[in-house]
Structures are given as structure tokens and as C-alpha cells.
Design a protein around this motif. Sequence first.
Motif, short mmCIF file in Angstrom:
data_model
loop_
_atom_site.label_atom_id
_atom_site.label_comp_id
_atom_site.label_asym_id
_atom_site.label_seq_id
_atom_site.Cartn_x
_atom_site.Cartn_y
_atom_site.Cartn_z
N LEU A 113 9.52 11.43 -14.01
CA LEU A 113 8.16 11.60 -13.51
C LEU A 113 8.20 12.39 -12.21
O LEU A 113 8.94 12.05 -11.28
N ASN A 114 7.44 13.49 -12.16
CA ASN A 114 7.33 14.33 -10.96
C ASN A 114 5.89 14.35 -10.46
O ASN A 114 4.97 14.46 -11.27
N LEU A 115 5.72 14.29 -9.16
CA LEU A 115 4.44 14.58 -8.53
C LEU A 115 4.68 15.60 -7.42
O LEU A 115 5.61 15.44 -6.62
N LYS A 116 3.89 16.64 -7.41
CA LYS A 116 3.97 17.65 -6.35
C LYS A 116 2.67 17.60 -5.57
O LYS A 116 1.59 17.68 -6.16
N VAL A 117 2.78 17.45 -4.21
CA VAL A 117 1.60 17.18 -3.38
C VAL A 117 1.55 18.21 -2.25
O VAL A 117 2.55 18.49 -1.59
N HIS A 118 0.32 18.73 -2.03
CA HIS A 118 0.09 19.66 -0.93
C HIS A 118 -0.96 19.08 0.01
O HIS A 118 -2.01 18.60 -0.42
N ALA A 119 -0.67 19.10 1.32
CA ALA A 119 -1.65 18.66 2.32
C ALA A 119 -1.31 19.30 3.65
O ALA A 119 -0.15 19.29 4.07
N GLN A 120 -2.33 19.87 4.29
CA GLN A 120 -2.16 20.47 5.61
C GLN A 120 -2.51 19.50 6.73
O GLN A 120 -1.84 19.46 7.76
N ASP A 121 -3.55 18.70 6.54
CA ASP A 121 -4.08 17.87 7.62
C ASP A 121 -3.41 16.51 7.72
O ASP A 121 -3.67 15.77 8.66
N ARG A 122 -2.57 16.18 6.78
CA ARG A 122 -1.87 14.90 6.77
C ARG A 122 -0.56 15.08 6.03
O ARG A 122 -0.29 16.14 5.47
N VAL A 123 0.24 14.06 5.99
CA VAL A 123 1.55 14.15 5.37
C VAL A 123 1.41 13.96 3.85
O VAL A 123 0.83 12.97 3.41
N PRO A 124 1.92 14.89 3.04
CA PRO A 124 1.91 14.68 1.59
C PRO A 124 2.62 13.38 1.25
O PRO A 124 3.78 13.16 1.66
N ALA A 125 1.94 12.50 0.54
CA ALA A 125 2.50 11.19 0.24
C ALA A 125 1.96 10.71 -1.10
O ALA A 125 0.89 11.14 -1.53
N ILE A 126 2.71 9.82 -1.76
CA ILE A 126 2.26 9.28 -3.05
C ILE A 126 2.43 7.77 -3.06
O ILE A 126 3.24 7.19 -2.33
N TYR A 127 1.62 7.17 -3.94
CA TYR A 127 1.70 5.74 -4.23
C TYR A 127 1.61 5.61 -5.74
O TYR A 127 0.61 6.01 -6.34
N VAL A 128 2.65 5.08 -6.35
CA VAL A 128 2.73 4.97 -7.82
C VAL A 128 2.96 3.50 -8.15
O VAL A 128 3.87 2.86 -7.63
N LYS A 129 2.11 2.98 -9.07
CA LYS A 129 2.22 1.56 -9.37
C LYS A 129 2.05 1.31 -10.86
O LYS A 129 1.00 1.53 -11.44
N GLY A 130 3.14 0.87 -11.48
CA GLY A 130 3.11 0.38 -12.85
C GLY A 130 3.78 -0.98 -12.89
O GLY A 130 3.98 -1.61 -11.84
N ARG A 131 4.14 -1.40 -14.08
CA ARG A 131 4.82 -2.69 -14.16
C ARG A 131 6.24 -2.60 -13.59
O ARG A 131 6.67 -3.45 -12.82
N THR A 132 6.96 -1.55 -13.95
CA THR A 132 8.30 -1.34 -13.43
C THR A 132 8.42 0.00 -12.69
O THR A 132 9.31 0.17 -11.87
N ILE A 133 7.53 0.93 -13.01
CA ILE A 133 7.54 2.22 -12.32
C ILE A 133 6.74 2.10 -11.03
O ILE A 133 5.51 1.95 -11.06
N VAL A 134 7.43 2.10 -9.89
CA VAL A 134 6.76 1.99 -8.60
C VAL A 134 7.37 3.00 -7.63
O VAL A 134 8.55 3.34 -7.71
N SER A 135 6.54 3.48 -6.72
CA SER A 135 7.05 4.38 -5.68
C SER A 135 7.73 3.57 -4.59
O SER A 135 7.16 2.61 -4.06
N ASP A 136 8.95 3.94 -4.28
CA ASP A 136 9.70 3.32 -3.20
C ASP A 136 10.73 4.32 -2.72
O ASP A 136 10.73 5.49 -3.14
N SER A 137 11.62 3.91 -1.84
CA SER A 137 12.54 4.85 -1.22
C SER A 137 13.71 5.24 -2.12
O SER A 137 14.61 5.95 -1.70
#
Length: 721
Positions: A113-137
Motif C-alpha cells: 500500500l502506497n500513499l503519496k501526499v503533497h502539502a505546502q502549509d503543513r507537514v505531509p502526513a497520513i493516518y491509516v486504520k484497518g483491523r491489522t493495517i495501521v499507520s505506525d513507525s
Amino acid sequence: MNKSLSALIMLSLSAIMAAAQEGRATWIWYPGDFEVWLSNQMQNKRTERGAFFPPFWRQDGHYVLIDFHKEFDLVAGEEVELYAEGQYNVKLNGKLLEGYPKKIHVPAGRHKLNLKVHAQDRVPAIYVKGRTIVSDSTWLVTYEDKEWIDETGKASDQSGTMWLNAASWHFDQPSTPPSSFRLATEPHPAQTIERADGNGLLVDFGRETFGFARLHGVSGTGRISLYYGESKEEALATGTCETLDRITVDNVTDKDTVLELSKAFRFIWIEPEGGVQIDSVSMLYEYLPTVQRGSFRSSDTLLNRIWDVAKYTMELTTREFFIDGIKRDRWIWSGDAYQSYLMNYYLNFDLPSVKRTMLALRGKDPVTSHINTIMDYSFYWFISIFDYYQYTGDKQFVSLIYPKMQQLMDFCLDRRNNDGFMEGLPGDWVFIDWAEGLSKQGAVSFEQLLFCRSLEAMQLCAGIIGDGPGAERYGQLAAEMKEKVFTTYWDMDRNAFLHSLVDGELVDHVTRYANMFAIFFGYLDELQKQSVKNGVLLNENVPAITTPYMRFYELEALCTLGEHKYVLEEIRDYWGGMLRLGATSFWEEYDPGKQGVAHYSMYGRPFGKSLCHSWGASPIYLLGRYFLGVKPVKPGYAEYQVEPSLGDLEWMEGTVPTPNGDIRLYIDRKQIRIQAEGGSGKLILHSRTKPEAQGLTVTPLGGDRYELEIPVGSIHQVSYR
């Protein structure tokens, strides 16, 4: 650094920056970017009499386009929610999904799974939440994915891309992204409000504080001027106070107003104009919530008060980052922050604040100037990482920051003069200390000692991350620099370091700086230590130090030499002197020879001095490290030592935080009680006879010194004489 080593470092990182717990989603971003973004938000809030006053060093920006990815093996399919800070796209197994999906289904099997994020005014960041698929370090991130499509439609294999583990902090809900971060606030009443000069109000909040002024029951039309003061004199000096606000009101009735920017103050002088009326005034106190783990109490009530005011000073200056002072700069200065880290290790042990501050100070590549433009402040940054590892044992953070250390060290090495010494070049600020008449010309011995210690920090960190050639190189450079410093600056007649080398000639002048640092760096033998103690540190003919900043190090050197009684008297006299003048937090500078309002002046301005400055809180560190006597012997307190010293106190007690729990102590003239929650510890004490401790092995060390092992868990009592 070679490419293969760099790749090894990057790919070995895991759980960086407060890693999320297994199975729990959190917001993630490119390491260091949130710190850079947040530091820009904070440091550009400084004003001087209402005028915008930004930092004068280079301000970096975050990377505006970030690619996040992770591979998963699913036993069963699951629904996954997606959130992003910025414009984004989503790919599953390399296939771009339509639109901006908020929820996707991932079937059973192995997927990327890939997410590509663009943001100028803030830090590009993601939050992903499934049963086992979660965003973490454990997710991997890059700002440069090098992806391209060839003429057949095949995507490149991205083999040239360096991926890092994502960073996170405590943003664990989709509704609280990193850009929403704000310090906490709570309402505080004014202690007194005096009406004077018709409609004017003098508001006193009882002690130094920080936050937003609140005006209650505002009515009428006109203008309101607010003049802030850390002292009453400053608030009433409407033409020379450092900070102020002016607001215009138009035909309002019983309105409450909160001022837009937070300020530091104890007093506010408020002048309504044009018929405006104000019923009362309060404030919203602004702060970073922290958990106090360290403590100190003793038989000396003045010393207890000093510790309490030092603690409050640290509370006020521990904000988004460790800052210098809350009134004037509100910036991140490396020299100030270095002392804050040490005090923090004996008060809150708040490691996220340490790491945020280190990353913000370093900023982005390429390196074009010293940190804060100050040579010594670059060196303090290196040394702070050396100390951080000793107190925490955090190899993952060292792995993250080591490439940044290399780039800054390369910059420093390139700026050596023909003699191999560090000397101020155009654009460099050689600070050392605020001291009248202190020469900073040529190659100053103090800077060379800091440089040597910085090379030792590089050697240590290279070894931690497995860079053998780097460790060998930096170790050799450190040894060569140390030898050059002694050969060049050590005066055999005075048995002390001379201050500087100018145009190849030694200046026949002794100052305290290099001499006291050499003591606690462990660079002097016993005879040299004693000569420096008597010939420099206890010599009234050597120029005295008048800032808490350098008193910190002077007293640390004297503690290292066993002068605990003398140090206690100095703390009582110096910090107690500020209290006798009404201080409710500790100052940027204190000269006992000044009188009256002259105490508030600095930088050629009558109220330029900061009356709440982080480096003023150093008794926290001195009392924890050298009186309670607790220090790590191996990284992260895997092994530690407790060598208490009462000085002239009848008793003292306290708590010292560690990564493995707290160490609690009580000491009087006959007994010691100690309890440790983790780690392997040894108690070192001085006794005329062999100490008695049930169940503990007592080992003589020679003379009146004895060693006892400290078992984990229960309270152990030791009797001694």
C-alpha cells in the motif's frame, strides 16, 4: 559516508520518535519534518513592541511531497480508512486508485500500500486504520521516490531511493492531525488589579507566567493598550517595555476578549482610551503538559525554594521545544537547550522534547552555517547527542541523526584554520558567554575543547551504528585535537589553559572557560585538576562569571573536584540573591553588584534582560547529579552509580528518573535509604567504619570509600558514620 553504509543506517531504523504500539494507528510523517515545521510556527511568534521579530538564521522548510508505503500479509480481507494532511493519491500493489479514496478494501494475501501526499502549509502526513493495517513507525517514507515509467509502461524499481522509517509522536486519532497541535491552556485569575490614572489598570498575576491576556466586560468604543512586564517597572514603562498589544473596539457591550498572541509577563498595565471600560482581567496560562518525576528536598529551606523556582523556570521554558526565555527571544538556542536537556534528565525525563529540539536545531541539509550561527552552539549540539545516549541508551535515535551529525561535522572540519584549530570566520558568531571585555579573537582554547569533545561524540555514535571506519577516523581526529590543545594552550608555569591564540601568538591571559570544561570532560590528571581549582576556579584575580549559563559549568567543575560545601554556598548566594530581589523564576544574567532597576537592563535596553531563562534552572541538575549523586555508568542506566554528598546539609531526599523507573533516596548523617525500580546500581559512600546493610554486600574501595550493590525493588537501608 558511503552509499551502502547510508542504506544500512536508513533501513535499520525502526520505531523512531515514540513508535506507535503494535496494532494502534497513529499519524506518521517524514522524520524531522514536523519538528522543522513546528519550530517555524513557534519561532516566528516573537514580537518586539508589536513588531514582527523573526530569527536571524536560516529557516528550513519541510519536504512538501512524501511517499509512504508498507507491505502486508493478510489472512483475511479488511476495510481500511485513509486520512491525509494534504493532497494525496493511493496505490495498491502499484495500481493507482481512482480519486481521493477515504476507505478501501484490501483482500487477503500479500499487498503493498502506497500513499503519496503533497502539502505546502503543513507537514505531509497520513493516518491509516484497518483491523491489522495501521499507520505506525514501521512504514517507510521518502521525499524522493525516483519513480518513472518507461516506454513500455513499466515502473522503475526505485533502487536509488533511500527509505526511512516514518516518525510519529502522540497524534493517535484521525481528528487530531499534526497540524492541529497546540499547547494546553488553563484559566488563571489575577492576584491583584489596581485601578489608577482614571481608567487604567495595573494587573499582577503574582509571579512570572506565560499565556494570553483575557479582558472581561469590555464595553464602548476606542482603543486598549496593554503593556507587559516581567517586573512592575517594565509594565509601567510604556515607552520602553519589551512587549505590548493594542486592540481596537467598536461599540461593544460586555464583551470578553482574549489577546491573539501569548506573552510572558507578571504585570500588565492596561490603558483604555476613548471611553472604553473593562470590568476585570484574567489570563489563559499556556503550557506543555509534562509529568514531573524528579524531586528534591533537604534540611535547607532556602535550597528547597531555589529548587522549586528552578523547576518552575523549566516548566515555563519547556514548550513546543526547549526555548531560551519566554519574554524576549522564544527561540531555540543550542547552548540554552543543551543545559535544558541535562536538567530535564533529572526532572521530567521527557525524551520527546529532547529529540524534537535536537532535530529542529539541526534543520535540513546542506549545512551553510553553524547552528544559530554560533560556533560553540554547533559543538553543544554534538555533545548533547553524546549525553542523550548515555542517559537513554536510544540507539534508534542515534541511527536517525548520525547522517546529520556527519554533514555538520564535515562543515566544521572544513572551517579549521592553518593550525588545525577552529576560529571564527565571516558569518560565525563565537559566543562563549555574555561577559564584559571577554576576547573572542583568534583560536580560543574553549572552542577547541568543545570541538575535541564533539569529535569524541562522533566517534561514539559511529561505533553505535556500526560505522567502523568513521569511528576510527573521528577517534584519531579527537586524539590529535586533544594533544594539540595541551601542547598549544597549557601553560606549564600557571598550570592552566591560556585563553586564546591570535595570529599564531598565545595571549598571556587565563579565563575560567576552557579550564573548568577540561575538568568534567575528564581531560586533566589529579595534579592538573588541583592546580586549576586553586589557580583558576577559586582565584578571585581570574575574571568572575556573572551569568547562570556559565555558573552552571563552573559549579559542575567544582562538584567534580569534591567542593560540595562551597558549591552549596555559591548556590545560596547566587540563586538566593535573585530570590532576595523578588525573582519568581531565574534570570538570564545576575550581577550582584548592580542596584535597583539596573538588574533589568541588558543589550542596551532598560528591560532587555530575560527574567525567566532556561539556563537559570541549573540547580536541578547540580543537586540531582552531584548531591543525590545519581548518574548512568552504562547507556540508558543499564548500570548506574549513586554517590551522594550532603555537603553541609543535615539531610536530603529526592527522586531521579531513569528509563527503567525511578531511583529514590533519603540521606542523613547516619543512614541512607535507597530504592530502585530497575537497572544495575552501585552505591558509593564515605564512612569512617564499614557500613552496615542487611542483605547487601559491602566492598571496601580503599580509604573511607565503600561500594554496595543496589538490588531492584524493595527499600534498602544502610547505616554508616
